[in-house]
Write a protein that holds these residues in place. Structure first.
Motif, PDB file in Angstrom:
ATOM      1  N   ARG A 177       0.705  -1.425  -0.214  1.00 33.11           N
ATOM      2  CA  ARG A 177      -0.061   0.149   0.081  1.00 33.11           C
ATOM      3  C   ARG A 177       0.756   1.036  -0.116  1.00 33.11           C
ATOM      4  O   ARG A 177       0.516   2.040  -0.221  1.00 33.11           O
ATOM      5  CB  ARG A 177      -1.088  -0.194   1.177  1.00 33.11           C
ATOM      6  CG  ARG A 177      -0.489   0.236   2.301  1.00 33.11           C
ATOM      7  CD  ARG A 177      -0.776  -0.612   3.460  1.00 33.11           C
ATOM      8  NE  ARG A 177      -0.520  -0.319   4.988  1.00 33.11           N
ATOM      9  CZ  ARG A 177       0.084  -1.704   5.713  1.00 33.11           C
ATOM     10  NH1 ARG A 177       0.894  -2.374   4.919  1.00 33.11           N
ATOM     11  NH2 ARG A 177       0.508  -1.207   6.745  1.00 33.11           N
ATOM     12  N   LYS A 178       2.345   1.357   0.298  1.00 33.30           N
ATOM     13  CA  LYS A 178       3.155   2.254   0.364  1.00 33.30           C
ATOM     14  C   LYS A 178       3.751   2.237  -0.721  1.00 33.30           C
ATOM     15  O   LYS A 178       4.062   3.292  -0.259  1.00 33.30           O
ATOM     16  CB  LYS A 178       3.834   2.331   2.037  1.00 33.30           C
ATOM     17  CG  LYS A 178       2.937   2.388   3.000  1.00 33.30           C
ATOM     18  CD  LYS A 178       4.066   2.024   4.263  1.00 33.30           C
ATOM     19  CE  LYS A 178       2.730   2.587   5.091  1.00 33.30           C
ATOM     20  NZ  LYS A 178       3.777   2.977   6.727  1.00 33.30           N
ATOM     21  N   THR A 179       4.053   1.528  -1.496  1.00 29.92           N
ATOM     22  CA  THR A 179       4.187   1.593  -3.090  1.00 29.92           C
ATOM     23  C   THR A 179       3.940   2.272  -4.007  1.00 29.92           C
ATOM     24  O   THR A 179       2.887   2.732  -4.129  1.00 29.92           O
ATOM     25  CB  THR A 179       4.173   0.109  -3.589  1.00 29.92           C
ATOM     26  OG1 THR A 179       5.545  -0.756  -2.532  1.00 29.92           O
ATOM     27  CG2 THR A 179       5.327   0.305  -5.198  1.00 29.92           C
ATOM     28  N   THR A 180       4.561   3.055  -4.447  1.00 31.58           N
ATOM     29  CA  THR A 180       3.957   4.348  -5.661  1.00 31.58           C
ATOM     30  C   THR A 180       4.119   3.798  -6.992  1.00 31.58           C
ATOM     31  O   THR A 180       3.115   4.812  -7.824  1.00 31.58           O
ATOM     32  CB  THR A 180       5.273   5.758  -5.274  1.00 31.58           C
ATOM     33  OG1 THR A 180       6.828   5.227  -5.641  1.00 31.58           O
ATOM     34  CG2 THR A 180       5.212   6.175  -4.416  1.00 31.58           C
ATOM     35  N   ASN A 181       5.014   2.911  -6.840  1.00 30.15           N
ATOM     36  CA  ASN A 181       4.766   2.041  -8.768  1.00 30.15           C
ATOM     37  C   ASN A 181       3.516   1.239  -9.448  1.00 30.15           C
ATOM     38  O   ASN A 181       3.291   0.283  -8.536  1.00 30.15           O
ATOM     39  CB  ASN A 181       5.706   0.971  -8.658  1.00 30.15           C
ATOM     40  CG  ASN A 181       5.995   0.921 -10.114  1.00 30.15           C
ATOM     41  OD1 ASN A 181       5.894   0.464 -10.885  1.00 30.15           O
ATOM     42  ND2 ASN A 181       7.309   0.720 -10.626  1.00 30.15           N
ATOM     43  N   CYS A 182       2.594   1.895 -10.009  1.00 28.12           N
ATOM     44  CA  CYS A 182       1.216   1.762 -10.418  1.00 28.12           C
ATOM     45  C   CYS A 182       1.458   0.372 -11.204  1.00 28.12           C
ATOM     46  O   CYS A 182       0.704  -0.431 -10.922  1.00 28.12           O
ATOM     47  CB  CYS A 182       0.906   2.479 -10.851  1.00 28.12           C
ATOM     48  SG  CYS A 182       1.185   2.871 -12.693  1.00 28.12           S
ATOM     49  N   TYR A 183       2.328   0.315 -11.687  1.00 26.40           N
ATOM     50  CA  TYR A 183       2.689  -1.507 -12.744  1.00 26.40           C
ATOM     51  C   TYR A 183       2.903  -2.659 -11.754  1.00 26.40           C
ATOM     52  O   TYR A 183       1.762  -3.728 -12.196  1.00 26.40           O
ATOM     53  CB  TYR A 183       4.094  -1.345 -13.563  1.00 26.40           C
ATOM     54  CG  TYR A 183       3.468  -0.033 -14.384  1.00 26.40           C
ATOM     55  CD1 TYR A 183       2.199   0.023 -15.112  1.00 26.40           C
ATOM     56  CD2 TYR A 183       3.743   1.558 -14.265  1.00 26.40           C
ATOM     57  CE1 TYR A 183       2.444   0.768 -16.828  1.00 26.40           C
ATOM     58  CE2 TYR A 183       3.545   2.415 -15.912  1.00 26.40           C
ATOM     59  CZ  TYR A 183       2.697   2.166 -16.578  1.00 26.40           C
ATOM     60  OH  TYR A 183       2.503   2.999 -17.286  1.00 26.40           O
ATOM     61  N   PHE A 184       3.787  -2.024 -10.483  1.00 19.31           N
ATOM     62  CA  PHE A 184       3.796  -3.079  -9.628  1.00 19.31           C
ATOM     63  C   PHE A 184       2.582  -3.167  -9.190  1.00 19.31           C
ATOM     64  O   PHE A 184       2.302  -4.616  -8.022  1.00 19.31           O
ATOM     65  CB  PHE A 184       5.208  -2.679  -8.376  1.00 19.31           C
ATOM     66  CG  PHE A 184       5.411  -3.669  -7.353  1.00 19.31           C
ATOM     67  CD1 PHE A 184       6.325  -4.928  -7.354  1.00 19.31           C
ATOM     68  CD2 PHE A 184       4.648  -4.394  -6.105  1.00 19.31           C
ATOM     69  CE1 PHE A 184       6.789  -5.973  -6.842  1.00 19.31           C
ATOM     70  CE2 PHE A 184       5.257  -5.238  -5.346  1.00 19.31           C
ATOM     71  CZ  PHE A 184       5.665  -6.420  -5.496  1.00 19.31           C
ATOM     72  N   ILE A 185       1.529  -2.594  -8.298  1.00 20.38           N
ATOM     73  CA  ILE A 185       0.749  -2.901  -7.523  1.00 20.38           C
ATOM     74  C   ILE A 185      -0.156  -3.200  -8.724  1.00 20.38           C
ATOM     75  O   ILE A 185      -0.951  -4.596  -8.081  1.00 20.38           O
ATOM     76  CB  ILE A 185       0.187  -1.353  -7.428  1.00 20.38           C
ATOM     77  CG1 ILE A 185       0.934  -0.422  -6.249  1.00 20.38           C
ATOM     78  CG2 ILE A 185      -1.388  -1.425  -6.827  1.00 20.38           C
ATOM     79  CD1 ILE A 185       0.813  -1.461  -4.948  1.00 20.38           C
ATOM     80  N   LEU A 186      -0.700  -3.191  -9.726  1.00 21.13           N
ATOM     81  CA  LEU A 186      -1.160  -4.015 -10.817  1.00 21.13           C
ATOM     82  C   LEU A 186      -0.827  -5.328 -11.102  1.00 21.13           C
ATOM     83  O   LEU A 186      -1.659  -6.198 -10.620  1.00 21.13           O
ATOM     84  CB  LEU A 186      -1.274  -3.728 -12.192  1.00 21.13           C
ATOM     85  CG  LEU A 186      -1.782  -3.537 -13.387  1.00 21.13           C
ATOM     86  CD1 LEU A 186      -3.274  -4.103 -12.987  1.00 21.13           C
ATOM     87  CD2 LEU A 186      -1.702  -3.541 -14.932  1.00 21.13           C
ATOM     88  N   GLY A 187       0.825  -5.373 -11.180  1.00 28.13           N
ATOM     89  CA  GLY A 187       0.871  -6.970 -11.215  1.00 28.13           C
ATOM     90  C   GLY A 187       0.716  -8.311  -9.776  1.00 28.13           C
ATOM     91  O   GLY A 187       0.488  -8.842 -10.014  1.00 28.13           O
ATOM     92  N   THR A 188       0.539  -7.105  -8.962  1.00 31.75           N
ATOM     93  CA  THR A 188       0.150  -7.951  -7.136  1.00 31.75           C
ATOM     94  C   THR A 188      -1.389  -8.132  -7.352  1.00 31.75           C
ATOM     95  O   THR A 188      -1.999  -9.205  -6.250  1.00 31.75           O
ATOM     96  CB  THR A 188       0.427  -7.599  -6.106  1.00 31.75           C
ATOM     97  OG1 THR A 188      -0.863  -6.067  -5.824  1.00 31.75           O
ATOM     98  CG2 THR A 188       1.513  -7.004  -6.226  1.00 31.75           C
ATOM     99  N   VAL A 189      -2.193  -7.724  -8.270  1.00 32.91           N
ATOM    100  CA  VAL A 189      -3.547  -8.601  -8.039  1.00 32.91           C
ATOM    101  C   VAL A 189      -4.394  -8.946  -9.869  1.00 32.91           C
ATOM    102  O   VAL A 189      -4.788  -9.366 -10.104  1.00 32.91           O
ATOM    103  CB  VAL A 189      -4.751  -6.911  -7.502  1.00 32.91           C
ATOM    104  CG1 VAL A 189      -4.281  -7.067  -6.517  1.00 32.91           C
ATOM    105  CG2 VAL A 189      -4.009  -6.244  -9.283  1.00 32.91           C
ATOM    106  N   LEU A 190      -2.735  -9.028 -11.219  1.00 28.19           N
ATOM    107  CA  LEU A 190      -3.371  -9.201 -12.148  1.00 28.19           C
ATOM    108  C   LEU A 190      -3.944 -10.788 -12.349  1.00 28.19           C
ATOM    109  O   LEU A 190      -4.224 -11.172 -12.762  1.00 28.19           O
ATOM    110  CB  LEU A 190      -2.700  -8.724 -12.837  1.00 28.19           C
ATOM    111  CG  LEU A 190      -2.370  -8.967 -14.835  1.00 28.19           C
ATOM    112  CD1 LEU A 190      -3.526  -8.253 -15.025  1.00 28.19           C
ATOM    113  CD2 LEU A 190      -1.423  -8.705 -15.105  1.00 28.19           C
TER     114      LEU A 190
END
Length: 223
Positions: free
Chosen positions: A11-24
């Motif tokens: 939740r504190k990560t700023t890289n939107c692509y990494f966040i997307l990957g965690t739920v993709l």
């Protein structure tokens, strides 16, 4: 784990692509359950695509630790036993229901105890360039990415996960998941009975549910 529980760890990560990957992986499963991709060991020249792959690998790691944790095994089994008597005429398997129910309850608790911001999660997804996502899907070998994008755009537009704040919507989410396999999984009375069980179970978890996130976080850090 479900979408918001995966997001909690980053939740504190700023890289939107990494966040997307965690739920993709789960987004793809929701778009079409027949989609099977294995990009775990791929490396791309585009760092944004690689960030999606890294997030994907984080998803797999979190799920591995969660599904082997005593927390998950205990609570999914208990929920199975509680829910089984109220779905005796349903085609849904109680163990399946227990598994999904504990994951959805955890998402509800993250929202209602203000551990995460659902809108911040969606904002990350909105920040991702669709051309980068398509580049990832092509690289991972997906034959028809448009099937995913149709679902993905509606997922972002509706911001459906905000409804998880209401326990009645957890029952509805359970029903929707079951409807991928069974046409009419529950009667209105069964849904009402399930809601009562989930509400009571949620109340019993409020003080202790964060222990599973702490446990998994430590396993990831020590791994």
């Amino acid at each position: 784990m479900n979408f918001l529980s995966h997001y909690y760890f980053d939740r504190k990560t700023t890289n939107c692509y990494f966040i997307l990957g965690t739920v993709l992986p789960d987004l793809l499963k929701n778009a079409d359950k027949t989609i099977v991709l294995h990009p775990e060991h791929l490396v791309h020249t585009n760092p944004k695509v690689n960030a999606i792959i890294q997030g994907w690998n984080k998803h797999l790691l979190v799920d591995k630790y969660f599904h082997s944790a005593a927390f998950f095994l205990t609570h999914s089994h208990t929920l199975k036993n509680l829910l089984a008597p109220v779905i005796t005429e349903s085609p849904v398997k109680p163990f399946f229901l227990g598994h999904i129910a504990i994951e959805l309850i955890l998402d509800n608790l993250l929202i209602t105890t203000n551990k995460i911001s659902v809108n911040a999660f969606y904002d990350h997804l909105e920040d991702c360039d669709l051309s980068v996502i398509r580049e990832f899907l092509d690289f991972a070998g997906m034959k028809n990415p448009d099937v995913f994008f149709k679902f993905y755009e509606e997922f972002k537009r509706s911001r459906y996960l905000n409804t998880y704040v209401n326990i009645e919507q957890i029952t509805y989410a359970l029903k929707r998941i079951c409807m991928r396999v069974w046409v009419n999984p529950f009667t209105p009375q069964q849904e009402a009975d399930m809601t009562g069980i989930l509400l009571n179970y949620r109340l019993g978890l409020i003080k202790s549910f964060t222990s599973i996130y702490t446990e998994i976080g430590e396993q990831i850090n020590n791994g």
